[in-house]
Design a protein around this motif. Sequence first.
Motif, PDB file in Angstrom:
ATOM      1  N   THR A  38       0.828  -1.211   0.000  1.00 28.42           N
ATOM      2  CA  THR A  38       0.000   0.000   0.000  1.00 28.42           C
ATOM      3  C   THR A  38       0.858   1.256   0.000  1.00 28.42           C
ATOM      4  O   THR A  38       0.492   2.244  -0.607  1.00 28.42           O
ATOM      5  N   GLU A  39       2.017   1.198   0.679  1.00 26.47           N
ATOM      6  CA  GLU A  39       2.930   2.339   0.649  1.00 26.47           C
ATOM      7  C   GLU A  39       4.267   1.957   1.252  1.00 26.47           C
ATOM      8  O   GLU A  39       4.419   0.920   1.894  1.00 26.47           O
ATOM      9  N   ILE A  40       5.238   2.835   1.018  1.00 22.22           N
ATOM     10  CA  ILE A  40       6.577   2.681   1.579  1.00 22.22           C
ATOM     11  C   ILE A  40       6.872   3.960   2.349  1.00 22.22           C
ATOM     12  O   ILE A  40       6.714   5.055   1.821  1.00 22.22           O
ATOM     13  N   ILE A  41       7.274   3.791   3.618  1.00 23.84           N
ATOM     14  CA  ILE A  41       7.565   4.955   4.451  1.00 23.84           C
ATOM     15  C   ILE A  41       8.938   4.780   5.105  1.00 23.84           C
ATOM     16  O   ILE A  41       9.458   3.668   5.182  1.00 23.84           O
ATOM     17  N   GLY A  42       9.499   5.875   5.561  1.00 25.17           N
ATOM     18  CA  GLY A  42      10.751   5.807   6.309  1.00 25.17           C
ATOM     19  C   GLY A  42      10.489   5.247   7.694  1.00 25.17           C
ATOM     20  O   GLY A  42       9.345   5.135   8.133  1.00 25.17           O
ATOM     21  N   ILE A  43      11.558   4.910   8.370  1.00 32.81           N
ATOM     22  CA  ILE A  43      11.425   4.369   9.723  1.00 32.81           C
ATOM     23  C   ILE A  43      10.794   5.434  10.623  1.00 32.81           C
ATOM     24  O   ILE A  43      11.041   6.616  10.442  1.00 32.81           O
ATOM     25  N   GLN A  44       9.944   5.011  11.526  1.00 29.32           N
ATOM     26  CA  GLN A  44       9.198   5.904  12.402  1.00 29.32           C
ATOM     27  C   GLN A  44       9.357   5.463  13.849  1.00 29.32           C
ATOM     28  O   GLN A  44       9.778   4.340  14.099  1.00 29.32           O
ATOM     29  N   PRO A  45       8.966   6.329  14.780  1.00 25.44           N
ATOM     30  CA  PRO A  45       8.984   5.883  16.182  1.00 25.44           C
ATOM     31  C   PRO A  45       8.045   4.684  16.357  1.00 25.44           C
ATOM     32  O   PRO A  45       6.907   4.701  15.884  1.00 25.44           O
ATOM     33  N   ILE A  46       8.562   3.644  16.996  1.00 27.10           N
ATOM     34  CA  ILE A  46       7.806   2.406  17.191  1.00 27.10           C
ATOM     35  C   ILE A  46       7.507   2.248  18.669  1.00 27.10           C
ATOM     36  O   ILE A  46       8.406   2.350  19.513  1.00 27.10           O
ATOM     37  N   THR A  47       6.244   2.006  18.992  1.00 25.31           N
ATOM     38  CA  THR A  47       5.832   1.758  20.363  1.00 25.31           C
ATOM     39  C   THR A  47       5.879   0.257  20.613  1.00 25.31           C
ATOM     40  O   THR A  47       5.198  -0.513  19.924  1.00 25.31           O
ATOM     41  N   GLU A  48       6.705  -0.150  21.564  1.00 28.93           N
ATOM     42  CA  GLU A  48       6.812  -1.571  21.878  1.00 28.93           C
ATOM     43  C   GLU A  48       5.548  -2.051  22.577  1.00 28.93           C
ATOM     44  O   GLU A  48       4.932  -1.318  23.341  1.00 28.93           O
ATOM     45  N   VAL A  49       5.186  -3.288  22.278  1.00 26.06           N
ATOM     46  CA  VAL A  49       4.023  -3.920  22.904  1.00 26.06           C
ATOM     47  C   VAL A  49       4.539  -5.194  23.571  1.00 26.06           C
ATOM     48  O   VAL A  49       5.192  -6.010  22.923  1.00 26.06           O
ATOM     49  N   PRO A  50       4.275  -5.369  24.876  1.00 25.99           N
ATOM     50  CA  PRO A  50       4.794  -6.548  25.574  1.00 25.99           C
ATOM     51  C   PRO A  50       4.192  -7.855  25.054  1.00 25.99           C
ATOM     52  O   PRO A  50       3.099  -7.878  24.504  1.00 25.99           O
ATOM     53  N   GLU A  51       4.952  -8.914  25.254  1.00 27.06           N
ATOM     54  CA  GLU A  51       4.533 -10.286  24.988  1.00 27.06           C
ATOM     55  C   GLU A  51       4.267 -10.600  23.518  1.00 27.06           C
ATOM     56  O   GLU A  51       3.494 -11.506  23.211  1.00 27.06           O
ATOM     57  N   LEU A  52       4.901  -9.866  22.614  1.00 27.16           N
ATOM     58  CA  LEU A  52       4.822 -10.210  21.194  1.00 27.16           C
ATOM     59  C   LEU A  52       6.101 -10.942  20.814  1.00 27.16           C
ATOM     60  O   LEU A  52       7.122 -10.792  21.481  1.00 27.16           O
ATOM     61  N   PRO A  53       6.065 -11.731  19.731  1.00 28.26           N
ATOM     62  CA  PRO A  53       7.313 -12.372  19.292  1.00 28.26           C
ATOM     63  C   PRO A  53       8.383 -11.305  19.044  1.00 28.26           C
ATOM     64  O   PRO A  53       8.072 -10.170  18.685  1.00 28.26           O
ATOM     65  N   GLY A  54       9.659 -11.663  19.210  1.00 27.47           N
ATOM     66  CA  GLY A  54      10.756 -10.719  19.096  1.00 27.47           C
ATOM     67  C   GLY A  54      10.844  -9.992  17.766  1.00 27.47           C
ATOM     68  O   GLY A  54      11.313  -8.865  17.697  1.00 27.47           O
ATOM     69  N   TYR A  55      10.384 -10.637  16.689  1.00 27.21           N
ATOM     70  CA  TYR A  55      10.463 -10.004  15.366  1.00 27.21           C
ATOM     71  C   TYR A  55       9.363  -8.967  15.142  1.00 27.21           C
ATOM     72  O   TYR A  55       9.429  -8.184  14.208  1.00 27.21           O
ATOM     73  N   ILE A  92       2.008  -3.396   3.931  1.00 24.66           N
ATOM     74  CA  ILE A  92       1.280  -4.312   3.062  1.00 24.66           C
ATOM     75  C   ILE A  92      -0.103  -4.577   3.645  1.00 24.66           C
ATOM     76  O   ILE A  92      -0.324  -4.406   4.846  1.00 24.66           O
ATOM     77  N   ASP A  93      -1.009  -4.974   2.777  1.00 25.27           N
ATOM     78  CA  ASP A  93      -2.378  -5.308   3.167  1.00 25.27           C
ATOM     79  C   ASP A  93      -2.669  -6.707   2.641  1.00 25.27           C
ATOM     80  O   ASP A  93      -2.682  -6.931   1.436  1.00 25.27           O
ATOM     81  N   ILE A  94      -2.876  -7.634   3.577  1.00 26.11           N
ATOM     82  CA  ILE A  94      -3.206  -9.010   3.223  1.00 26.11           C
ATOM     83  C   ILE A  94      -4.623  -9.279   3.708  1.00 26.11           C
ATOM     84  O   ILE A  94      -4.862  -9.391   4.901  1.00 26.11           O
ATOM     85  N   ASP A  95      -5.547  -9.321   2.772  1.00 32.22           N
ATOM     86  CA  ASP A  95      -6.962  -9.586   3.100  1.00 32.22           C
ATOM     87  C   ASP A  95      -7.473  -8.692   4.229  1.00 32.22           C
ATOM     88  O   ASP A  95      -8.113  -9.161   5.164  1.00 32.22           O
ATOM     89  N   GLY A  96      -7.130  -7.402   4.186  1.00 27.02           N
ATOM     90  CA  GLY A  96      -7.624  -6.445   5.167  1.00 27.02           C
ATOM     91  C   GLY A  96      -6.752  -6.298   6.402  1.00 27.02           C
ATOM     92  O   GLY A  96      -7.035  -5.472   7.259  1.00 27.02           O
ATOM     93  N   THR A  97      -5.707  -7.116   6.527  1.00 27.13           N
ATOM     94  CA  THR A  97      -4.773  -6.995   7.643  1.00 27.13           C
ATOM     95  C   THR A  97      -3.565  -6.203   7.173  1.00 27.13           C
ATOM     96  O   THR A  97      -2.859  -6.623   6.258  1.00 27.13           O
ATOM     97  N   CYS A  98      -3.337  -5.041   7.801  1.00 28.92           N
ATOM     98  CA  CYS A  98      -2.180  -4.209   7.447  1.00 28.92           C
ATOM     99  C   CYS A  98      -1.048  -4.487   8.421  1.00 28.92           C
ATOM    100  O   CYS A  98      -1.276  -4.623   9.623  1.00 28.92           O
TER     101      CYS A  98
END
Length: 156
Positions: A38-55, A92-98
């Motif tokens: 859907t688009e390409i953007i530069g790196i942005q501030p990312i908010t960490e969310v606990p208990e997600l896989p490391g990647y 990317i958008d896969i079946d409505g999941t961005c």
Amino acid sequence: MAGIDVKELMEEEDTQKGKFLTFSMESKMYGIDVRYVTEIIGIQPITEVPELPGYIKGIINLRGKIIPVMDVRLRFKMPFKEYNDRTCIIVIDIDGTCIGLIVDSVTEILSIPEDEIVDPPEVNKTGNNYIKCIGKVGNEMKLILDCYKLLNDREI
């Protein structure tokens, strides 16, 4: 009331057939079917969310829409690399999941003829889960990712 022009939609789909957005990580070239981008953007501030896989690095706010971001290097078990001015997020958008895919750098959009796209070798099926096919471009090979397998992991 205006209807949907099916012929126009089919032509748009045809113009995207065989086109791949390519990007690099380490010394390898990868591609994603442009239909999902859907688009390409530069790196942005990312908010960490606990208990997600490391990647899964966390979430970003893209014009009011909350999107999870995945570091593709970490997904492929490559070493982490500090983000720089070449680092991009491919949304990317896969079946409505961005989801945003963090990659080292985006290179270009390539057209690869259907007869130059082959299945990955059967050597080790567990090692190439995310590779859908291989595009031959001159003497180079582009590993085309299967976006569904990239996203549809039991861990996510």
